[in-house]
Motif scaffolding. Structure first.
Motif, mmCIF file in Angstrom:
data_model
loop_
_atom_site.group_PDB
_atom_site.id
_atom_site.type_symbol
_atom_site.label_atom_id
_atom_site.label_comp_id
_atom_site.label_asym_id
_atom_site.label_seq_id
_atom_site.Cartn_x
_atom_site.Cartn_y
_atom_site.Cartn_z
ATOM 1 N N TYR A 129 -11.324 -0.693 -0.849
ATOM 2 C CA TYR A 129 -11.108 0.736 -1.069
ATOM 3 C C TYR A 129 -12.404 1.344 -1.581
ATOM 4 N N VAL A 174 0.837 -1.192 0.000
ATOM 5 C CA VAL A 174 0.000 0.000 0.000
ATOM 6 C C VAL A 174 0.879 1.252 0.000
ATOM 7 N N ASP A 221 -4.724 -11.836 2.653
ATOM 8 C CA ASP A 221 -4.965 -10.405 2.851
ATOM 9 C C ASP A 221 -6.119 -9.959 1.967
ATOM 10 N N LEU A 240 -7.549 2.805 2.890
ATOM 11 C CA LEU A 240 -8.347 1.581 2.862
ATOM 12 C C LEU A 240 -9.558 1.729 3.772
ATOM 13 N N ARG A 261 -11.547 -0.880 4.644
ATOM 14 C CA ARG A 261 -11.398 -1.985 5.591
ATOM 15 C C ARG A 261 -10.255 -2.859 5.116
ATOM 16 N N GLU A 262 -9.623 -3.518 6.069
ATOM 17 C CA GLU A 262 -8.501 -4.397 5.739
ATOM 18 C C GLU A 262 -8.562 -5.608 6.662
ATOM 19 N N ARG A 294 -6.780 -9.545 7.605
ATOM 20 C CA ARG A 294 -5.848 -10.643 7.378
ATOM 21 C C ARG A 294 -6.461 -11.887 8.017
ATOM 22 N N VAL A 347 -2.598 0.561 -4.350
ATOM 23 C CA VAL A 347 -2.340 -0.782 -3.834
ATOM 24 C C VAL A 347 -1.671 -1.569 -4.961
ATOM 25 N N ALA A 369 -8.584 -6.395 1.156
ATOM 26 C CA ALA A 369 -8.683 -4.949 1.408
ATOM 27 C C ALA A 369 -9.795 -4.344 0.562
#
Lengths: 246, 246
Positions: A199, A36, A195, A206, A208-209, A211, A46, A197
């Motif tokens: 946008y 990012v 991962d 971001l 929300r993100e 993992r 990204v 993400a």
């Protein structure tokens, strides 16, 4: 091997990537393949990567160095359009690869990398681009709103079946996760953690993100619901003529 | 390109294949890739083929010629075990390819073919074998009860998810059709009509045989039920934390 997917929606972008990296089957490690960059308040990028880890890492270092130099050289801060970002990253990728092309060819090693660059600059629309190892690139379209790199085949059927122009950004993210999970199930060289993400257009960060480890509660619940639902659905499919009843 | 799949169950075998053949994108035709041999009352073979059409057709002609010669030479009539049938077919495949290897290499054309041979001989168990272009071969197992040739990746996730040791032969055939359909949706070089065959152990003839055109009523009903069911299922998957309700 790797699997990364990016999906373009009217209201934003989704990025998904696995983390498994292997140099032969006896050296398997985890590296983040989602990078990012936020070089300014009105620009956000990204980058997803598939291919040589050495090449990818050096490309990312060069992008950061060009940003830090801030001396007028091309960088993610100077490009005005997203296609210019794709072009610039493609040129960096080629320059990195060219340094080692002769020695890698002698060793029979492939130093290529394929990248996805997505994001938004100012009032320009958000978008995603796939950058080939040779530096040229293609853009998503309304007809083909997703781009895949790496081991793309196992995860394609569900994208083709389910992606629509009207689904929410969250549903689109879930679809990327379903596509990643199909790939992880079928190819040992693609693996968790994953991962993911989101946008949202105009936010320049971001939204929300996530993992997800293989045993993250949400990911486990999703996998179980999907597997159970598909199995149940399969046994409701129409029977052949004259087939014994179940 | 091609996609063929064979699945071994305790009570029999399933064979599925598409029919699309292409010599470049501007010469696309249909050929049956499922070949049936019944050389005697207690022996029965199905051969699926992926690769050079010229090679495959000549292999099938040689197998028929060896059967008709009936002069003690190896043939599908003389082999005692199914692995011997696989070995024999592999040798024929190599001999056919070797005739053209030099000229094809000069022209840069690939004359290889990959085959699946399945069936049953006498009181031996039914089985399936995948024969590589080099003539060597592998057998299915209880852990891996299916074999695929050609464009195998799109159709693999559903096989992995759904194949079990206890499903009926008809359900297994339906699974092969679902796997074929996933491939047809994602790869233009794999296409209908689709051939699907069920062999029940000890019968030495096909128990059932289907050919589905893209618009065959059963195939359309199956595709629609599957697509509708998967779409509905997707929108029941668990939501992310703090995700706006649907």
């Amino acid at each position: 091997m790797t699997y990364c997917v990016a999906i373009r929606r009217q209201d934003g972008l989704i990025f998904g990537s696995d983390t498994r990296t292997s140099a032969g089957v006896d050296y398997v490690t985890s590296y983040r393949k989602m990078h990012v960059f936020k070089p300014g308040p009105d620009r956000f990028f990204v980058i997803l990567s598939a291919g040589s880890l050495a090449t990818t890492q050096e490309v990312i270092h060069w992008l950061a160095r060009d940003l830090e130099a801030n001396d007028g050289r091309p960088s993610l801060l100077t490009v005005k359009y997203l296609f210019e970002a794709a072009h610039y990253v493609g040129q960096v990728s080629r320059a990195v690869q060219n340094q080692y092309a002769a020695t890698l060819a002698t060793a029979g090693v492939n130093g290529e990398t394929t990248l996805i660059v997505g994001g938004q600059i100012g009032t320009e629309p958000h978008d995603i681009f796939l950058i080939y190892p040779q530096g040229n690139f293609i853009e998503a379209s309304d007809d083909t709103p997703y781009l895949q790199i790496g081991e793309s085949k196992y995860g394609k059927p569900m994208l083709d079946r389910l992606v629509t122009q009207t689904m929410s950004l969250e549903d689109t993210a879930r679809l990327a996760l379903v596509s990643l999970d199909a790939t992880i199930r079928s190819n040992l060289t693609v693996g968790a953690p994953v991962d993911l993400a989101l946008y949202r257009t105009g936010e320049f960060t971001l939204s929300r993100e996530f993992r997800f480890e293989a045993d993250s509660p949400y990911y486990v619940a999703l996998k179980e619901a999907w597997q159970k639902g598909i199995t149940e659905l399969f046994y409701t499919l129409p029977q052949f003529d004259a087939e014994p009843p179940r």
